[in-house]
Design an enzyme around this catalytic site. Structure first.
Site, mmCIF file in Angstrom:
data_model
loop_
_atom_site.group_PDB
_atom_site.id
_atom_site.type_symbol
_atom_site.label_atom_id
_atom_site.label_comp_id
_atom_site.label_asym_id
_atom_site.label_seq_id
_atom_site.Cartn_x
_atom_site.Cartn_y
_atom_site.Cartn_z
ATOM 1 N N HIS A 18 -2.865 3.227 2.172
ATOM 2 C CA HIS A 18 -1.613 3.975 2.751
ATOM 3 C C HIS A 18 -1.337 3.445 4.179
ATOM 4 O O HIS A 18 -0.415 3.360 4.553
ATOM 5 C CB HIS A 18 -2.154 5.101 2.151
ATOM 6 N N CYS A 37 10.542 -6.437 -2.776
ATOM 7 C CA CYS A 37 10.228 -6.008 -1.324
ATOM 8 C C CYS A 37 8.381 -4.851 -1.575
ATOM 9 O O CYS A 37 8.779 -4.394 -1.044
ATOM 10 C CB CYS A 37 10.930 -4.589 -2.147
#
Ligand code: PEP
Ligand code: MG
Length: 849
Positions: free
Chosen positions: A426, A802
């Site tokens: 993250h 992506c």
């Protein structure tokens, strides 16, 4: 030995001699170019690599023949000439040919001190490098007649023979030792680490010594015409009277400046014509050698000699400016300028960098996950980061790992440091997205959460408020503040990238979640947004409450009511994104994460939530526990949520369409692309598509306005790749989410892999961290299968990638070869991706592999 047994393959460096970099090395070729420019290069002989190999193998060279090229009793030097200057090579040996007779002569012409110094230097160098005697025995600080006698005596005592007097014998021995040194294991390993093949050849040059000792203005120096850190024009270098070779390093304090300088005397002051000639020769070198060169020169009684020229060693930012300036001066083409700048070097220019010239005190090292450097005071919580930002103080957010609720803390911090995590954790993903310097996986940090401090393996303790610098480029955490270089987003940067755009043939979009990301993407000339992760929009305070209400709603209508409160905020998000990206495509991914990520994890948080929802704490706790999953990344997230709780996607689609209408009314135009995450079956797409089509129809009717949109699928489960043929029937585009696809192909948690990835890579289990460098063999095969099956079912299907791999040169090469339409990456990687794509196209065009 018969003369014909001797190797005689060597050439004098003349304008027309057959000398090539491949055979004789870069230095020989470079010297030939200088000779062709009519620069005053001392006479030079080049030995090709074949000859050097033969010498290393024990065959003798015709050294008398070589020395004959230089006239009577010359003094010469030997320098390495590998194919690439970066491959290094044995160091130069000067003054070969010195002996008692030559020494006596030099005493008369140059004076006793100079003659002693030259002879002594040669004896020292020869004894250490050729005879391999102990350097300590020849460690003499000040040259003198006494020191020279001593050195010759020590040589005789150790070798049980006199120092060789015969110049040809001296030369033969020097060449043999230099040739063998190149073949040695450590030299081979060293050059391999710089990219040379194991059997890289070595050429040598033998050059007549241009003495820097003597009457009048005599000495040696180097000159270059740019600042090696910024690349801006600036004369740099020094000149040292009565010196040669590396003297300047030892006696630098006595050196002169080159141009006039308030700090002290300069060469330009004492010899303006010589300085002017050097400047002229520098300009000629630049034009002819097509690069910024550092020129090594000597002056012997006011007579200038250019003895060598090497590429100016340079920082990334200087490299870019040099390439652009050379192309602007029409010395190289735009395409060559593009090819001269390494794409990965660009990321260093986008953010402040630690100045490489300054000292650095490294506390700990981790993975440099988001480049650039920042200095701030340590904070351990998001709340502290926000408080710090509110006080106007720069802070570094230090966490074990970050979670979605840290996003506001990350926004408030100037840098992030985590103990855990890898390139797709993250902190890493968000850090890159925000352009925030970030280091993850600093496993030598030991968190003492009770005492709120960290202790490093080496025993250093850091507490909240301590000043540190994170260098996200190198992964180093430094103590205190350090000298920084500002970002270099100047005209040279923009110009080079515009030349790159002229050359490339694959689209580059950005992953952007917020208006500020979108603005960065636009500023970096991304060709649209390839992935907008909408969940990041739900973490703002007001929305979080509504979101939690939605999660706790008992009925569909309660859920719809909570979502209706989010709708206008979400619509406004899209309006902002669309306005910034006007005229370019924007691909919005529908909600993806598991719902429990939106719930508080602490008891205090749960109590606050109970208050806000006006429900008993026990009920809120029970519901929160019920939402917990054993493997949330494989649980109810992505399209699964969209199927089970369809109101969320309905709200998002409505917000998107209403935003399109609103922007359209203001004169803008946008065709949104809506992307469904974590699909694994065609039916999922059908179900979501039906509802989205219905929402579109409703908005069209309600607003009395027509609009277009595209619906596509994010391929991030192996099954979606395998069944891409089915799925493409309902999808106008497929975008490969290689983060999840890598996770699921390997069965490897992207958040936990950092714990053992180093060992896996060190032991060669994986060649690289597959979350960092696309695994072309496994995940890549799924991409190819998905692309092929998808295109077969639907010709004209748009294909893209992506995941975090999107911006890396390796994955761009892969996607380009597979015929993908575009890659999408973090906004701050867009420049790198534009340049890497241009390199690939140009290398194809010019026939490189
Ligand atoms: C992916 O999985 O590759 C992706 C882009 O989505 P996320 O990282 O948000 O899961
Ligand atoms: Mg994903």
């Amino acid at each position: 030995m018969q003369k014909h047994d001797l190797i005689s393959d060597f050439s004098e460096v003349t304008p027309s001699a057959k000398i090539a970099t491949m055979t004789h090395g870069w230095r020989a070729k470079c010297l030939q170019r200088l000779v062709r420019l009519d620069l005053p290069v001392p006479r030079t002989v080049a030995l090709p690599a074949e000859t050097v190999r033969a010498i290393a193998a024990g065959r003798p060279l015709d050294c008398d023949g070589v020395l004959a090229c230089f006239g009577k009793r010359p003094l010469v030097s030997v320098r390495p000439s590998p194919q690439d200057p970066d491959w290094g090579g044995p160091s130069t040996v000067l003054n070969i040919g010195m002996n008692a007779e030559r020494h006596a002569e030099l005493v008369k012409t140059q004076g006793q001190t100079a003659a002693d110094a030259l002879y002594l230097r040669f004896v020292q160098r020869y004894a250490i490098s050729v005879a391999r005697l102990d350097p300590d025995m020849f460690d003499i600080a000040e040259p003198s007649a006494e020191a020279l006698r001593n050195a010759l005596r020590v040589y005789r005592d150790e070798m049980e023979e006199d120092f060789p007097e015969n110049p040809a014998q001296q030369l033969a021995e020097v060449l043999r030792s230099v040739a063998r040194a190149w073949e040695g294991t450590s030299a081979r390993l060293l050059r391999q680490s710089k990219g040379a093949p194991a059997d890289a050849p070595l050429g040598l040059v033998v050059q007549e010594m241009a003495q820097g000792f003597g009457q009048g203005i005599s000495g040696s120096g180097t000159i270059q015409f740019i600042d090696p850190v910024t690349g801006l024009p600036q004369v740099t270098g020094r000149f040292l009277g009565q010196s040669q070779g590396s003297d300047i390093k030892a006696r630098g304090a006595d050196a002169l400046y080159l141009t006039r300088d308030p700090r002290g005397p300069s060469l330009e002051d004492i010899a303006p014509e010589i300085f002017a000639r050097l400047a002229q020769q520098g300009a000629a070198c630049r034009a002819k050698l097509r690069d910024e060169m550092q020129i090594e020169f000597t002056i012997d009684d006011s007579k200038l000699a250019v003895i060598d020229a090497v590429r100016v060693p340079r920082s990334s930012r200087a490299g870019l400016r040099i390439a652009v300036d050379l192309a602007r001066d029409e010395i190289i083409t735009h395409q060559e300028a593009v090819l001269r700048v390494e794409p990965r070097a660009l990321s260093e220019l986008l953010h402040p960098q630690v100045d490489p010239r300054g000292p650095r005190d490294v506390i700990v090292r981790g993975i440099g996950a988001s480049p650039g450097a920042a200095t701030g005071r340590i904070v351990f919580t998001s709340a502290a980061a926000q408080a710090s930002a509110a006080r106007g103080e720069q802070c570094i957010l230090v966490r074990r790992e970050t979670a979605p609720e840290d996003i506001r803390g990350m926004h408030s911090a100037v840098g992030v440091l985590t103990e855990r995590g890898g390139m797709t954790s993250h902190a890493a993903v968000i850090g890159r997205g925000l352009g925030l310097p970030c280091i993850v996986g600093a496993t030598d940090l030991n968190f003492d959460t009770k005492e709120l401090r960290i202790v490093t393996k080496s025993g250093r303790t850091l507490v909240a408020g301590d000043l540190i610098t994170v260098d996200g480029t190198t992964g180093e955490v430094l103590a205190g503040s350090v000298e920084m270089l500002p970002p270099a987003l100047d005209d040279a940067f923009r110009t080079l990238l515009s030349w790159a755009d002229d050359a490339r043939d694959i689209g580059i979009r950005a992953n952007a979640d917020t208006p500020s990301d979108a603005q960065t993407a636009r500023d970096f000339n991304a060709q649209g947004i390839g992935l907008c992760r909408t969940e990041h929009m739900f973490f703002e305070e007001a929305r979080l409450v509504a979101m939690r209400e939605m999660i706790f709603a008992d009925t569909a209508s309660d859920r719809a009511a909570a979502l209706a409160r989010i709708l206008p905020m979400q619509r406004n998000d899209f309006v902002q994104l669309f306005e910034i990206m006007q005229g370019l495509p924007v691909c919005i991914r529908l909600f993806d994460p598991p719902l429990h990520e939106f719930l508080p994890h602490s008891r205090d948080g749960l109590r606050e939530l109970a208050e806000a929802l006006d429900r008993p704490l026990s009920e809120v706790t029970r519901r929160a526990e019920a939402l917990a999953e054993f493997n949330p990344m494989l649980g109810m997230r992505g399209v699964r949520l969209g199927i089970v709780l369809p109101e969320i996607y309905d709200m998002q689609a409505q917000a998107i369409f209403e935003a399109v209408v609103e922007v359209g009314r203001r004169g803008g135009s946008i065709t949104p692309e809506i992307m469904i995450p974590l699909v694994s079956a065609k039916r999922e797409v059908e179900l979501v598509k039906n509802r989205i089509d219905a929402v579109a129809a409703k908005v069209r009717t309600a607003k009395g306005s027509d609009f277009d949109f595209k619906l596509g699928v994010m391929v991030e489960t192996p099954r979606a790749a395998l069944r891409a043929g089915d799925i493409a029937q309902h999808a106008a585009f497929l975008s490969f989410g290689t983060n999840d696809l890598t996770q699921m192909t390997y069965g490897l948690s992207r958040d936990d892999a950092g714990r053992f990835m180093n060992i896996y890579v060190q032991q060669g289990v994986y060649p690289e961290d597959p979350f960092h460098i696309l695994d072309v063999d496994g995940v890549g095969e799924l991409l190819l299968i998905g692309a092929e099956r998808g295109r077969q079912a639907r010709p004209g299907l748009t294909l893209s990638i992506c995941g975090e791999h999107g911006g890396s040169p390796e994955s761009i090469a892969f996607c380009r070869k597979a015929g993908f339409d575009y890659v999408s990456c973090s906004p701050y990687r867009v420049p790198l991706a534009r340049l890497a794509a241009a390199h690939l196209a140009l290398m194809d065009r010019f026939g490189h592999n």
